[in-house]
Design a protein around this motif. Structure first.
Motif, PDB file in Angstrom:
ATOM      1  N   LYS A  78       0.829  -1.210   0.000  1.00 33.91           N
ATOM      2  CA  LYS A  78       0.000   0.000   0.000  1.00 33.91           C
ATOM      3  C   LYS A  78       0.859   1.254   0.000  1.00 33.91           C
ATOM      4  O   LYS A  78       0.572   2.215  -0.740  1.00 33.91           O
ATOM      5  CB  LYS A  78      -0.923  -0.004   1.217  1.00 33.91           C
ATOM      6  N   PHE A  79       1.920   1.263   0.777  1.00 27.40           N
ATOM      7  CA  PHE A  79       2.796   2.434   0.836  1.00 27.40           C
ATOM      8  C   PHE A  79       3.541   2.608  -0.485  1.00 27.40           C
ATOM      9  O   PHE A  79       3.668   3.722  -1.001  1.00 27.40           O
ATOM     10  CB  PHE A  79       3.786   2.296   1.989  1.00 27.40           C
ATOM     11  N   ARG A  80       4.017   1.507  -1.061  1.00 25.19           N
ATOM     12  CA  ARG A  80       4.720   1.584  -2.349  1.00 25.19           C
ATOM     13  C   ARG A  80       3.773   2.055  -3.453  1.00 25.19           C
ATOM     14  O   ARG A  80       4.171   2.778  -4.369  1.00 25.19           O
ATOM     15  CB  ARG A  80       5.338   0.229  -2.692  1.00 25.19           C
ATOM     16  N   ALA A  81       2.503   1.642  -3.365  1.00 23.07           N
ATOM     17  CA  ALA A  81       1.510   2.102  -4.343  1.00 23.07           C
ATOM     18  C   ALA A  81       1.305   3.606  -4.237  1.00 23.07           C
ATOM     19  O   ALA A  81       1.079   4.280  -5.258  1.00 23.07           O
ATOM     20  CB  ALA A  81       0.193   1.365  -4.128  1.00 23.07           C
ATOM     21  N   ARG A  82       1.393   4.154  -3.047  1.00 18.59           N
ATOM     22  CA  ARG A  82       1.270   5.601  -2.865  1.00 18.59           C
ATOM     23  C   ARG A  82       2.451   6.322  -3.520  1.00 18.59           C
ATOM     24  O   ARG A  82       2.285   7.391  -4.106  1.00 18.59           O
ATOM     25  CB  ARG A  82       1.191   5.937  -1.376  1.00 18.59           C
ATOM     26  N   ILE A  83       3.630   5.729  -3.431  1.00 13.97           N
ATOM     27  CA  ILE A  83       4.803   6.321  -4.081  1.00 13.97           C
ATOM     28  C   ILE A  83       4.607   6.345  -5.595  1.00 13.97           C
ATOM     29  O   ILE A  83       4.849   7.364  -6.255  1.00 13.97           O
ATOM     30  CB  ILE A  83       6.083   5.537  -3.720  1.00 13.97           C
ATOM     31  N   LEU A  84       4.156   5.214  -6.149  1.00 11.24           N
ATOM     32  CA  LEU A  84       3.908   5.163  -7.586  1.00 11.24           C
ATOM     33  C   LEU A  84       2.824   6.159  -7.980  1.00 11.24           C
ATOM     34  O   LEU A  84       2.928   6.832  -9.027  1.00 11.24           O
ATOM     35  CB  LEU A  84       3.491   3.756  -8.006  1.00 11.24           C
ATOM     36  N   SER A  85       1.781   6.275  -7.183  1.00 12.15           N
ATOM     37  CA  SER A  85       0.697   7.203  -7.488  1.00 12.15           C
ATOM     38  C   SER A  85       1.203   8.630  -7.616  1.00 12.15           C
ATOM     39  O   SER A  85       0.780   9.372  -8.510  1.00 12.15           O
ATOM     40  CB  SER A  85      -0.370   7.120  -6.395  1.00 12.15           C
ATOM     41  N   ARG A  86       2.126   9.018  -6.786  1.00  8.72           N
ATOM     42  CA  ARG A  86       2.677  10.362  -6.859  1.00  8.72           C
ATOM     43  C   ARG A  86       3.536  10.546  -8.097  1.00  8.72           C
ATOM     44  O   ARG A  86       3.532  11.608  -8.716  1.00  8.72           O
ATOM     45  CB  ARG A  86       3.451  10.668  -5.578  1.00  8.72           C
ATOM     46  N   MET A  87       4.258   9.517  -8.481  1.00  7.95           N
ATOM     47  CA  MET A  87       5.064   9.608  -9.701  1.00  7.95           C
ATOM     48  C   MET A  87       4.172   9.651 -10.934  1.00  7.95           C
ATOM     49  O   MET A  87       4.460  10.371 -11.904  1.00  7.95           O
ATOM     50  CB  MET A  87       6.024   8.416  -9.777  1.00  7.95           C
ATOM     51  N   MET A  88       3.072   8.903 -10.922  1.00  7.25           N
ATOM     52  CA  MET A  88       2.136   8.935 -12.033  1.00  7.25           C
ATOM     53  C   MET A  88       1.460  10.300 -12.141  1.00  7.25           C
ATOM     54  O   MET A  88       1.204  10.796 -13.243  1.00  7.25           O
ATOM     55  CB  MET A  88       1.095   7.828 -11.873  1.00  7.25           C
ATOM     56  N   ALA A  89       1.173  10.927 -11.004  1.00  4.42           N
ATOM     57  CA  ALA A  89       0.596  12.271 -11.026  1.00  4.42           C
ATOM     58  C   ALA A  89       1.588  13.267 -11.611  1.00  4.42           C
ATOM     59  O   ALA A  89       1.224  14.156 -12.399  1.00  4.42           O
ATOM     60  CB  ALA A  89       0.187  12.683  -9.614  1.00  4.42           C
ATOM     61  N   LYS A 222      -2.864   2.556 -19.363  1.00  2.00           N
ATOM     62  CA  LYS A 222      -3.721   3.451 -20.148  1.00  2.00           C
ATOM     63  C   LYS A 222      -3.376   4.909 -19.884  1.00  2.00           C
ATOM     64  O   LYS A 222      -3.391   5.734 -20.806  1.00  2.00           O
ATOM     65  CB  LYS A 222      -5.187   3.174 -19.812  1.00  2.00           C
ATOM     66  N   ARG A 223      -3.032   5.229 -18.653  1.00  6.06           N
ATOM     67  CA  ARG A 223      -2.724   6.613 -18.284  1.00  6.06           C
ATOM     68  C   ARG A 223      -1.404   7.068 -18.877  1.00  6.06           C
ATOM     69  O   ARG A 223      -1.293   8.171 -19.423  1.00  6.06           O
ATOM     70  CB  ARG A 223      -2.696   6.748 -16.761  1.00  6.06           C
ATOM     71  N   ILE A 224      -0.378   6.236 -18.793  1.00  3.71           N
ATOM     72  CA  ILE A 224       0.943   6.668 -19.271  1.00  3.71           C
ATOM     73  C   ILE A 224       0.994   6.710 -20.794  1.00  3.71           C
ATOM     74  O   ILE A 224       1.712   7.522 -21.386  1.00  3.71           O
ATOM     75  CB  ILE A 224       2.061   5.752 -18.699  1.00  3.71           C
ATOM     76  N   LYS A 225       0.212   5.864 -21.469  1.00  9.41           N
ATOM     77  CA  LYS A 225       0.288   5.794 -22.921  1.00  9.41           C
ATOM     78  C   LYS A 225      -0.290   7.035 -23.604  1.00  9.41           C
ATOM     79  O   LYS A 225      -0.081   7.225 -24.808  1.00  9.41           O
ATOM     80  CB  LYS A 225      -0.402   4.518 -23.430  1.00  9.41           C
ATOM     81  N   ARG A 226      -0.965   7.894 -22.867  1.00  6.17           N
ATOM     82  CA  ARG A 226      -1.413   9.169 -23.421  1.00  6.17           C
ATOM     83  C   ARG A 226      -0.230  10.046 -23.828  1.00  6.17           C
ATOM     84  O   ARG A 226      -0.397  10.973 -24.633  1.00  6.17           O
ATOM     85  CB  ARG A 226      -2.281   9.898 -22.406  1.00  6.17           C
ATOM     86  N   LYS A 227       0.931   9.755 -23.283  1.00  5.71           N
ATOM     87  CA  LYS A 227       2.143  10.543 -23.562  1.00  5.71           C
ATOM     88  C   LYS A 227       3.022   9.894 -24.635  1.00  5.71           C
ATOM     89  O   LYS A 227       4.062  10.434 -24.989  1.00  5.71           O
ATOM     90  CB  LYS A 227       2.966  10.694 -22.285  1.00  5.71           C
ATOM     91  N   GLU A 228       2.612   8.742 -25.138  1.00  5.69           N
ATOM     92  CA  GLU A 228       3.466   7.986 -26.067  1.00  5.69           C
ATOM     93  C   GLU A 228       3.405   8.560 -27.477  1.00  5.69           C
ATOM     94  O   GLU A 228       2.367   9.022 -27.949  1.00  5.69           O
ATOM     95  CB  GLU A 228       3.030   6.520 -26.101  1.00  5.69           C
ATOM     96  N   ILE A 229       4.557   8.525 -28.162  1.00 10.37           N
ATOM     97  CA  ILE A 229       4.607   8.893 -29.579  1.00 10.37           C
ATOM     98  C   ILE A 229       5.289   7.767 -30.354  1.00 10.37           C
ATOM     99  O   ILE A 229       5.967   6.939 -29.797  1.00 10.37           O
ATOM    100  CB  ILE A 229       5.373  10.217 -29.818  1.00 10.37           C
TER     101      ILE A 229
END
Length: 229
Positions: A78-89, A222-229
């Protein structure tokens, strides 16, 4: 008039070994960022959020985060998921694009072919961006020289196929550049995407962390692929 500068942060996933059942793909991930678009506010926001978690000076590293390895051994999922969530934001708010090159070792028969395939695909990518690149004053390449075949490949290709001056930034350390940490993230996520597409099961660590392929694709990929070229 200000200088038109494109930063390209490059990281890799995989090993220059063949055959290698533990590393079926080799990936180069590239983060492209127009330096006229400041990221200072977004970096400050990310660092503030990490400090709230007690992670002052944290250098994000996706693989160990998912696998609960070096630097993350005592942290809960759960804590590691919070870290990833902040990086995804952070990735959501920063103006960048990314592109991944990959080699499926199933279709090669030597280590040299990994380099040959990567160079071919990198040249093709740079050619596809020719109009954009030729209008720049300089391209700055950030790579930490982690693997010498990649270092040589990048110098040979960028110095001959970009169409504008290229500068290789020296002494690149992941902890110094948040966009380099994003390159690490997109490499890791792209590796998981390739495994799913090729029918290769995710690891136990990946399934536990993301909740399985469907949740990973819906909630993260799905979220990160919005930035893909």
């Amino acid at each position: 008039m200000s200088e038109k500068t494109l930063s390209i942060f490059i990281d890799e996933s995989g090993r220059f070994q063949y055959p290698d059942s533990d590393s079926p793909f080799y990936i180069l991930g590239m983060i492209l960022h127009d330096q006229s678009q400041s990221i200072e506010k977004h970096v400050a926001d990310l660092e503030r959020l990490e400090e709230e978690l007690g992670l002052e000076g944290h250098c994000f590293h996706a693989g160990p985060l998912i696998r609960k390895e070096k630097g993350y051994e005592i942290l809960s999922r759960k804590f590691r998921a919070r870290i990833l969530s902040r990086m995804m934001a952070f990735a959501h708010h920063v103006d960048f694009r990314y592109h991944c090159l990959s080699v499926n070792k199933k279709f090669i028969d030597s280590t040299d072919q990994i380099v040959t395939s990567l160079r071919k695909d990198l040249v093709a990518f740079l050619n596809s961006r020719h109009e954009e690149l030729s209008g720049l004053d300089v391209v700055k390449v950030y790579y930490d020289c982690g693997q010498s075949p990649v270092t040589n490949l990048l110098h040979q290709t960028f110095e001959n196929d970009v169409g504008c001056p290229v500068e290789f930034v020296q002494n690149v350390r992941p902890a110094k550049y948040r966009l380099f940490q994003l390159a690490d993230l997109v490499c890791t996520l792209h590796l998981m995407e390739l495994k799913i597409k090729n029918g290769i099961p995710l690891t136990c660590s990946e399934n536990r962390f993301f909740g399985g392929p469907r949740d990973f694709q819906r909630n993260i990929l799905k979220r990160i692929k919005r930035k893909e070229i």
